[in-house]
Structures are given as C-alpha cells and as structure tokens.
Motif scaffolding. Sequence first.
Motif, PDB file in Angstrom:
ATOM      1  N   ALA A  75      -5.242   4.029   3.947  1.00  0.00           N
ATOM      2  CA  ALA A  75      -5.883   5.321   4.210  1.00  0.00           C
ATOM      3  C   ALA A  75      -4.883   6.458   4.058  1.00  0.00           C
ATOM      4  O   ALA A  75      -5.171   7.470   3.414  1.00  0.00           O
ATOM      5  CB  ALA A  75      -6.506   5.325   5.609  1.00  0.00           C
ATOM      6  N   ALA A  76      -3.698   6.290   4.626  1.00  0.00           N
ATOM      7  CA  ALA A  76      -2.668   7.326   4.520  1.00  0.00           C
ATOM      8  C   ALA A  76      -2.261   7.530   3.063  1.00  0.00           C
ATOM      9  O   ALA A  76      -2.110   8.674   2.608  1.00  0.00           O
ATOM     10  CB  ALA A  76      -1.458   6.954   5.369  1.00  0.00           C
ATOM     11  N   ALA A  77      -2.103   6.440   2.330  1.00  0.00           N
ATOM     12  CA  ALA A  77      -1.706   6.531   0.929  1.00  0.00           C
ATOM     13  C   ALA A  77      -2.771   7.236   0.102  1.00  0.00           C
ATOM     14  O   ALA A  77      -2.457   8.057  -0.763  1.00  0.00           O
ATOM     15  CB  ALA A  77      -1.431   5.137   0.366  1.00  0.00           C
ATOM     16  N   VAL A  90      -5.355   4.172  -7.136  1.00  0.00           N
ATOM     17  CA  VAL A  90      -6.419   4.542  -6.198  1.00  0.00           C
ATOM     18  C   VAL A  90      -7.390   3.389  -5.939  1.00  0.00           C
ATOM     19  O   VAL A  90      -7.725   3.101  -4.788  1.00  0.00           O
ATOM     20  CB  VAL A  90      -7.158   5.812  -6.671  1.00  0.00           C
ATOM     21  N   GLU A  91      -7.858   2.732  -6.975  1.00  0.00           N
ATOM     22  CA  GLU A  91      -8.848   1.652  -6.779  1.00  0.00           C
ATOM     23  C   GLU A  91      -8.320   0.516  -5.907  1.00  0.00           C
ATOM     24  O   GLU A  91      -9.013   0.089  -4.981  1.00  0.00           O
ATOM     25  CB  GLU A  91      -9.368   1.142  -8.125  1.00  0.00           C
ATOM     26  N   PRO A  92      -7.103   0.005  -6.144  1.00  0.00           N
ATOM     27  CA  PRO A  92      -6.618  -1.044  -5.248  1.00  0.00           C
ATOM     28  C   PRO A  92      -6.390  -0.548  -3.816  1.00  0.00           C
ATOM     29  O   PRO A  92      -6.574  -1.309  -2.862  1.00  0.00           O
ATOM     30  CB  PRO A  92      -5.321  -1.535  -5.887  1.00  0.00           C
ATOM     31  N   LEU A  93      -6.039   0.709  -3.675  1.00  0.00           N
ATOM     32  CA  LEU A  93      -5.894   1.262  -2.324  1.00  0.00           C
ATOM     33  C   LEU A  93      -7.248   1.323  -1.617  1.00  0.00           C
ATOM     34  O   LEU A  93      -7.343   1.053  -0.414  1.00  0.00           O
ATOM     35  CB  LEU A  93      -5.246   2.647  -2.371  1.00  0.00           C
ATOM     36  N   VAL A 152       0.833  -1.215   0.000  1.00  0.00           N
ATOM     37  CA  VAL A 152       0.000   0.000   0.000  1.00  0.00           C
ATOM     38  C   VAL A 152       0.860   1.255   0.000  1.00  0.00           C
ATOM     39  O   VAL A 152       0.483   2.268  -0.600  1.00  0.00           O
ATOM     40  CB  VAL A 152      -1.058   0.029   1.137  1.00  0.00           C
ATOM     41  N   VAL A 153       2.028   1.188   0.617  1.00  0.00           N
ATOM     42  CA  VAL A 153       2.944   2.333   0.572  1.00  0.00           C
ATOM     43  C   VAL A 153       3.445   2.527  -0.859  1.00  0.00           C
ATOM     44  O   VAL A 153       3.475   3.654  -1.369  1.00  0.00           O
ATOM     45  CB  VAL A 153       4.118   2.144   1.555  1.00  0.00           C
ATOM     46  N   ALA A 154       3.823   1.439  -1.512  1.00  0.00           N
ATOM     47  CA  ALA A 154       4.299   1.525  -2.895  1.00  0.00           C
ATOM     48  C   ALA A 154       3.201   2.052  -3.816  1.00  0.00           C
ATOM     49  O   ALA A 154       3.446   2.913  -4.662  1.00  0.00           O
ATOM     50  CB  ALA A 154       4.787   0.162  -3.375  1.00  0.00           C
ATOM     51  N   ILE A 182      -6.184   8.408  11.107  1.00  0.00           N
ATOM     52  CA  ILE A 182      -5.460   8.408   9.837  1.00  0.00           C
ATOM     53  C   ILE A 182      -6.413   8.723   8.683  1.00  0.00           C
ATOM     54  O   ILE A 182      -6.085   9.499   7.786  1.00  0.00           O
ATOM     55  CB  ILE A 182      -4.737   7.065   9.624  1.00  0.00           C
ATOM     56  N   ALA A 183      -7.607   8.133   8.709  1.00  0.00           N
ATOM     57  CA  ALA A 183      -8.596   8.410   7.660  1.00  0.00           C
ATOM     58  C   ALA A 183      -8.989   9.886   7.680  1.00  0.00           C
ATOM     59  O   ALA A 183      -9.119  10.525   6.630  1.00  0.00           O
ATOM     60  CB  ALA A 183      -9.819   7.521   7.828  1.00  0.00           C
ATOM     61  N   LYS A 184      -9.149  10.443   8.877  1.00  0.00           N
ATOM     62  CA  LYS A 184      -9.502  11.864   8.996  1.00  0.00           C
ATOM     63  C   LYS A 184      -8.386  12.740   8.431  1.00  0.00           C
ATOM     64  O   LYS A 184      -8.635  13.685   7.679  1.00  0.00           O
ATOM     65  CB  LYS A 184      -9.757  12.215  10.462  1.00  0.00           C
TER      66      LYS A 184
END
Length: 141
Positions: free
Chosen positions: A97-99, A78-81, A67-69, A128-130
């Motif tokens: 969420a951060a990514a 975006v979709e896979p995240l 997810v970082v990558a 993190i989501a916020k």
Amino acid sequence: MGFFKPNVEKMKKDKDVNGLMKALKDKDLHVRSEAVLALQVIGDARAVESLIQALKDEHFDVRAGVVVALGKIGKPAVEPLIQALKDKESSVRSGAAAALGGTGDARAVEPLIQALKDEMWDFQLRAIAKEALEKLKGKET
C-alpha cells in the motif's frame, strides 16, 4: 546456486542486477534477503520479473522487502504491487500500500480504496492505504 554463497555486497557495489536476480532464487534465506535489499537500493526495472517471482517466497520478510523494491521501481511494478495487497502477511500488504502511494499511478487508486473496505485490514493498514491515496491524489497520471 553453488557451493559458495554469492557475494551480494559485491553485486550491489557493481550494480550487478543479473547476479542479484539469480541470488533471489538462492536456497539460503539470508542471501535472498540481502539480494532484495540490494535491489531496493539499485531500483532497476530490469529486476521486475524476478522480483514478481520473489513475491511467492515462503518467507514474509523477503516478500516485504520485494514490495519496497518494486515501489522504488514505480510504474512498471504497479500490477504486482496491487496483487501484493492480498498477501497473507500484514507487513507485505502495508508495504505494498505504501509503495503504491509513491508510484503516482492512477491504477492504484481503486485497489487501495477496496483495501480500505477489506475486513482483513486492521487499523494500521487502513491508515497506510489512506495515506497512499492522499499521495496519489495530486500525482495521478
């Protein structure tokens, strides 16, 4: 892969994205983890499909690195995240969420809002989501 372990450091130095994508499928956890870290540094969109496949890795640390990558790659990921927001591991969900916050993509807004309402999200993940939503606020495209 073969009898010998892939030289991930050399692939990273040479920016051998194709070799690193193959290394994501290696049976050795260490090789897969190192390949993900190398792809994080390189940030090449050619790796998106291989990274998406690596989101199914049995080891959460590989998925968390993925997810970082993907976040570094940005909009093509975006979709896979968004899908990774539903991972069973908290570290993967929070990383996703951060990514998403860094992508600047409006498609991330609603899934992040839903993540705030999800009962499986703990306090840290909500925070993190916020924060991701706040980052997106001025960047939406």
